[in-house]
Design a protein around this motif. Structure first.
Motif, mmCIF file in Angstrom:
data_model
loop_
_atom_site.group_PDB
_atom_site.id
_atom_site.type_symbol
_atom_site.label_atom_id
_atom_site.label_comp_id
_atom_site.label_asym_id
_atom_site.label_seq_id
_atom_site.Cartn_x
_atom_site.Cartn_y
_atom_site.Cartn_z
ATOM 1 N N ILE A 33 0.856 -1.184 0.000
ATOM 2 C CA ILE A 33 0.000 0.000 0.000
ATOM 3 C C ILE A 33 0.890 1.232 0.000
ATOM 4 O O ILE A 33 1.886 1.281 0.724
ATOM 5 N N THR A 34 0.568 2.175 -0.852
ATOM 6 C CA THR A 34 1.244 3.470 -0.822
ATOM 7 C C THR A 34 0.178 4.547 -0.788
ATOM 8 O O THR A 34 -0.894 4.398 -1.367
ATOM 9 N N VAL A 35 0.482 5.613 -0.087
ATOM 10 C CA VAL A 35 -0.453 6.724 0.054
ATOM 11 C C VAL A 35 0.334 8.016 -0.032
ATOM 12 O O VAL A 35 1.406 8.136 0.562
ATOM 13 N N GLY A 36 -0.200 8.962 -0.767
ATOM 14 C CA GLY A 36 0.452 10.266 -0.844
ATOM 15 C C GLY A 36 -0.508 11.322 -1.349
ATOM 16 O O GLY A 36 -1.515 11.020 -2.003
ATOM 17 N N VAL A 37 -0.191 12.559 -1.046
ATOM 18 C CA VAL A 37 -0.992 13.696 -1.484
ATOM 19 C C VAL A 37 -0.882 13.808 -3.001
ATOM 20 O O VAL A 37 0.175 13.564 -3.580
ATOM 21 N N THR A 38 -1.972 14.188 -3.651
ATOM 22 C CA THR A 38 -1.982 14.352 -5.103
ATOM 23 C C THR A 38 -1.611 15.773 -5.483
ATOM 24 O O THR A 38 -1.188 16.563 -4.629
ATOM 25 N N GLU A 39 -1.842 16.106 -6.748
ATOM 26 C CA GLU A 39 -1.601 17.471 -7.214
ATOM 27 C C GLU A 39 -2.511 18.467 -6.500
ATOM 28 O O GLU A 39 -2.223 19.655 -6.433
ATOM 29 N N ASN A 40 -3.612 17.968 -5.928
ATOM 30 C CA ASN A 40 -4.528 18.780 -5.121
ATOM 31 C C ASN A 40 -4.263 18.437 -3.646
ATOM 32 O O ASN A 40 -4.491 17.312 -3.232
ATOM 33 N N PRO A 41 -3.801 19.380 -2.839
ATOM 34 C CA PRO A 41 -3.462 19.076 -1.443
ATOM 35 C C PRO A 41 -4.643 18.589 -0.594
ATOM 36 O O PRO A 41 -4.453 18.079 0.500
ATOM 37 N N GLU A 42 -5.852 18.711 -1.099
ATOM 38 C CA GLU A 42 -7.020 18.254 -0.354
ATOM 39 C C GLU A 42 -7.342 16.784 -0.619
ATOM 40 O O GLU A 42 -8.231 16.232 0.020
ATOM 41 N N THR A 43 -6.630 16.158 -1.567
ATOM 42 C CA THR A 43 -6.883 14.749 -1.870
ATOM 43 C C THR A 43 -5.590 13.937 -1.810
ATOM 44 O O THR A 43 -4.503 14.459 -2.009
ATOM 45 N N SER A 44 -5.757 12.668 -1.507
ATOM 46 C CA SER A 44 -4.638 11.723 -1.498
ATOM 47 C C SER A 44 -4.960 10.589 -2.460
ATOM 48 O O SER A 44 -6.123 10.302 -2.739
ATOM 49 N N ARG A 45 -3.915 9.946 -2.933
ATOM 50 C CA ARG A 45 -4.069 8.788 -3.808
ATOM 51 C C ARG A 45 -3.507 7.580 -3.079
ATOM 52 O O ARG A 45 -2.396 7.618 -2.558
ATOM 53 N N MET A 46 -4.302 6.526 -3.036
ATOM 54 C CA MET A 46 -3.884 5.273 -2.416
ATOM 55 C C MET A 46 -3.737 4.238 -3.522
ATOM 56 O O MET A 46 -4.587 4.157 -4.409
ATOM 57 N N THR A 47 -2.665 3.473 -3.447
ATOM 58 C CA THR A 47 -2.469 2.369 -4.384
ATOM 59 C C THR A 47 -2.307 1.108 -3.559
ATOM 60 O O THR A 47 -1.411 1.027 -2.714
ATOM 61 N N PHE A 48 -3.181 0.143 -3.795
ATOM 62 C CA PHE A 48 -3.161 -1.133 -3.095
ATOM 63 C C PHE A 48 -2.818 -2.237 -4.085
ATOM 64 O O PHE A 48 -3.378 -2.273 -5.175
ATOM 65 N N VAL A 49 -1.942 -3.131 -3.692
ATOM 66 C CA VAL A 49 -1.760 -4.382 -4.418
ATOM 67 C C VAL A 49 -2.294 -5.456 -3.482
ATOM 68 O O VAL A 49 -1.829 -5.589 -2.350
ATOM 69 N N VAL A 50 -3.319 -6.173 -3.945
ATOM 70 C CA VAL A 50 -3.987 -7.165 -3.101
ATOM 71 C C VAL A 50 -4.042 -8.507 -3.807
ATOM 72 O O VAL A 50 -4.067 -8.579 -5.028
ATOM 73 N N ASN A 51 -4.061 -9.559 -3.001
ATOM 74 C CA ASN A 51 -4.296 -10.907 -3.514
ATOM 75 C C ASN A 51 -5.748 -11.248 -3.235
ATOM 76 O O ASN A 51 -6.205 -11.140 -2.093
ATOM 77 N N VAL A 52 -6.462 -11.630 -4.272
ATOM 78 C CA VAL A 52 -7.872 -11.966 -4.120
ATOM 79 C C VAL A 52 -8.141 -13.343 -4.707
ATOM 80 O O VAL A 52 -7.442 -13.791 -5.617
ATOM 81 N N ASP A 53 -9.153 -13.999 -4.161
ATOM 82 C CA ASP A 53 -9.528 -15.324 -4.651
ATOM 83 C C ASP A 53 -10.482 -15.259 -5.832
ATOM 84 O O ASP A 53 -10.501 -16.145 -6.669
ATOM 85 N N SER A 54 -11.310 -14.196 -5.875
ATOM 86 C CA SER A 54 -12.298 -14.133 -6.949
ATOM 87 C C SER A 54 -12.532 -12.695 -7.380
ATOM 88 O O SER A 54 -12.398 -11.763 -6.593
ATOM 89 N N GLN A 55 -12.901 -12.542 -8.632
ATOM 90 C CA GLN A 55 -13.245 -11.220 -9.160
ATOM 91 C C GLN A 55 -14.509 -10.698 -8.483
ATOM 92 O O GLN A 55 -14.637 -9.515 -8.221
ATOM 93 N N ARG A 56 -15.423 -11.601 -8.153
ATOM 94 C CA ARG A 56 -16.682 -11.216 -7.502
ATOM 95 C C ARG A 56 -16.419 -10.537 -6.152
ATOM 96 O O ARG A 56 -17.008 -9.506 -5.827
ATOM 97 N N GLY A 57 -15.532 -11.125 -5.363
ATOM 98 C CA GLY A 57 -15.184 -10.538 -4.070
ATOM 99 C C GLY A 57 -14.542 -9.173 -4.227
ATOM 100 O O GLY A 57 -14.827 -8.247 -3.461
ATOM 101 N N LEU A 58 -13.680 -9.051 -5.223
ATOM 102 C CA LEU A 58 -13.025 -7.773 -5.481
ATOM 103 C C LEU A 58 -14.053 -6.724 -5.902
ATOM 104 O O LEU A 58 -13.999 -5.580 -5.444
ATOM 105 N N ASP A 59 -14.986 -7.111 -6.750
ATOM 106 C CA ASP A 59 -16.030 -6.174 -7.175
ATOM 107 C C ASP A 59 -16.827 -5.655 -5.977
ATOM 108 O O ASP A 59 -17.176 -4.479 -5.921
#
Length: 171
Positions: A33-59
């Motif tokens: 997981i990485t998190v950081g402020v975006t070009e707009n200081p009022e928003t942040s961007r999170m990037t998650f890499v996750v292992n999932v068993d099914s597309q349905r669960g991810l949805d």
């Protein structure tokens, strides 16, 4: 299956905790997981890499994330063309005699030496997951003292083809 999820969120306290809680309740292992402020200081961007068993669960998780008050946008960018990078700081044992050898190993990876001590060196490398892993594997025989790395951070690649871009040059 490994998936890369990005979320644009309001930059306020407690948001990360609430979002990771959703993944935990679904029993998804967050690989990074990485998190950081975006070009707009009022928003942040999170990037998650996750292992999932099914597309349905991810949805389901994506739908639940989109319902959160502080979440502005969620995307599964796993199947898109992306630019993804990690950063690693690798502290290895070294002597004055083997430092040039270590530098030679790091050079093809465009890694840089960011600290040198009497019996250790710290190397910084940035790149995709495989590149970072390959350098760590090469440096392992020297003796890893410490390893700190970020998770992947990613952006969708631009979609314009090179031939569609027009260039203008100032003469």
């Amino acid at each position: 299956m490994k998936r890369t999820i990005t979320a644009t969120v309001n930059n306020s306290s407690g948001v990360l905790n609430r979002i990771t809680g959703l993944f935990a309740r679904r029993q998804f292992n967050i690989e990074s997981i990485t998190v950081g402020v975006t070009e707009n200081p009022e928003t942040s961007r999170m990037t998650f890499v996750v292992n999932v068993d099914s597309q349905r669960g991810l949805d389901q998780v994506v739908k639940q994330l989109n319902k959160q008050i502080d979440v502005l946008k969620v995307r599964d960018i796993s199947d898109e063309t992306i630019v993804a990078r990690e950063l690693a700081l690798i502290k290895i044992m070294s002597t004055p005699q083997n430092r040039s050898e270590i530098e030679t190993l790091a050079r093809p990876f465009r890694a840089s030496i960011v600290d040198v001590g009497p019996d250790s060196m710290t190397i910084q490398v940035t790149g995709d997951h495989q590149k970072v892993e390959a350098l760590i594997d090469l440096l392992r025989p020297y003796g890893l003292r410490e390893l700190a790395r970020t998770g992947a951070t990613a952006l969708k690649r631009s979609t314009k083809k090179q031939s569609d871009v027009q260039y203008s040059f100032i003469q």
